[in-house]
Scaffold this motif. Structure first.
Motif, PDB file in Angstrom:
ATOM      1  N   TYR A   1     -62.471 -43.013 -22.047  1.00  0.00           N
ATOM      2  CA  TYR A   1     -62.448 -42.274 -20.794  1.00  0.00           C
ATOM      3  C   TYR A   1     -61.067 -42.447 -20.192  1.00  0.00           C
ATOM      4  CZ  TYR A   1     -67.568 -42.002 -20.928  1.00  0.00           C
ATOM      5  OH  TYR A   1     -68.873 -41.731 -21.279  1.00  0.00           O
TER       6      TYR A   1
ATOM      7  N   GLN B   1     -58.771 -41.985 -16.266  1.00  0.00           N
ATOM      8  CA  GLN B   1     -58.773 -41.703 -14.839  1.00  0.00           C
ATOM      9  C   GLN B   1     -57.340 -41.536 -14.366  1.00  0.00           C
ATOM     10  OE1 GLN B   1     -60.920 -44.518 -12.393  1.00  0.00           O
ATOM     11  NE2 GLN B   1     -61.141 -43.020 -10.753  1.00  0.00           N
TER      12      GLN B   1
ATOM     13  N   ARG C   1     -63.003 -40.462 -13.066  1.00  0.00           N
ATOM     14  CA  ARG C   1     -62.959 -40.842 -14.463  1.00  0.00           C
ATOM     15  C   ARG C   1     -63.651 -39.762 -15.291  1.00  0.00           C
ATOM     16  NH1 ARG C   1     -64.398 -46.966 -16.095  1.00  0.00           N
ATOM     17  NH2 ARG C   1     -62.944 -47.199 -14.344  1.00  0.00           N
ATOM     18  N   GLU C   2     -63.047 -39.410 -16.428  1.00  0.00           N
ATOM     19  CA  GLU C   2     -63.609 -38.366 -17.257  1.00  0.00           C
ATOM     20  C   GLU C   2     -63.656 -38.809 -18.718  1.00  0.00           C
ATOM     21  OE1 GLU C   2     -61.152 -34.868 -17.241  1.00  0.00           O
ATOM     22  OE2 GLU C   2     -59.404 -35.923 -18.021  1.00  0.00           O
ATOM     23  N   LEU C   3     -64.617 -38.244 -19.430  1.00  0.00           N
ATOM     24  CA  LEU C   3     -64.735 -38.531 -20.848  1.00  0.00           C
ATOM     25  C   LEU C   3     -63.598 -37.863 -21.616  1.00  0.00           C
ATOM     26  CD1 LEU C   3     -66.393 -39.546 -23.334  1.00  0.00           C
ATOM     27  CD2 LEU C   3     -67.533 -37.322 -23.297  1.00  0.00           C
TER      28      LEU C   3
ATOM     29  N   TYR D   1     -56.503 -45.315 -19.354  1.00  0.00           N
ATOM     30  CA  TYR D   1     -57.511 -45.039 -20.376  1.00  0.00           C
ATOM     31  C   TYR D   1     -58.407 -46.266 -20.535  1.00  0.00           C
ATOM     32  CZ  TYR D   1     -55.263 -40.705 -21.668  1.00  0.00           C
ATOM     33  OH  TYR D   1     -54.760 -39.414 -21.640  1.00  0.00           O
TER      34      TYR D   1
ATOM     35  N   TRP E   1     -67.281 -51.883 -20.527  1.00  0.00           N
ATOM     36  CA  TRP E   1     -66.002 -51.221 -20.311  1.00  0.00           C
ATOM     37  C   TRP E   1     -64.855 -52.183 -20.596  1.00  0.00           C
ATOM     38  CZ3 TRP E   1     -65.562 -46.086 -19.122  1.00  0.00           C
ATOM     39  CH2 TRP E   1     -66.716 -45.429 -18.669  1.00  0.00           C
TER      40      TRP E   1
END
Length: 120
Positions: free
Chosen positions: A36, A38, A44-46, A92, A110
């Motif tokens: 992911y 940000q 935050r995005e995949l 990342y 995470w």
């Protein structure tokens, strides 16, 4: 269980970087592993995800430029990033669904994040 990401840095537009993420600790099984990102001021995005069977899925913005892979024997996931653009600048994070024992459930972990800066 810990995830340790590495490989970020400063790269010029059009350049490449390879991110690595190692899972360690009490690991019985790993399901999905992914990356992911940000960017400043954004959610935050995949970026990409890979299943234990090797299937992959990518965000539209990185298709054809990024490749996710994993080494199940080493409990590692990688992200090869090519043709990087300034819009790829972000922190990342690696992510993994890990089961610590036979009768435990999969939990999501995470990594600490690694900064990728794409700039001339």
């Amino acid at each position: 269980v810990q995830l340790q990401a590495s490989g970020g840095g400063l790269v010029q537009p059009g350049g490449s970087l390879r991110l690595s993420c190692a899972a360690s600790g009490s690991i019985y099984s790993i399901n999905n592993m992914g990356w992911y990102r940000q960017a400043p001021g954004k959610q935050r995005e995949l970026v990409a995800v890979t299943t234990s069977g090797g299937s992959t899925n990518y965000a539209d913005s990185v298709k054809g430029r990024f490749t996710i892979s994993r080494d199940n024997a080493k409990n590692m996931v990688y992200l090869q990033m090519n043709s990087l653009e300034p819009e790829d600048t972000a922190v990342y994070y690696c992510n993994a669904e890990i089961k610590s024992g036979t009768y435990s459930i999969f939990r999501r972990y995470w990594g600490q994040g690694t900064l990728v800066t794409v700039s001339s």
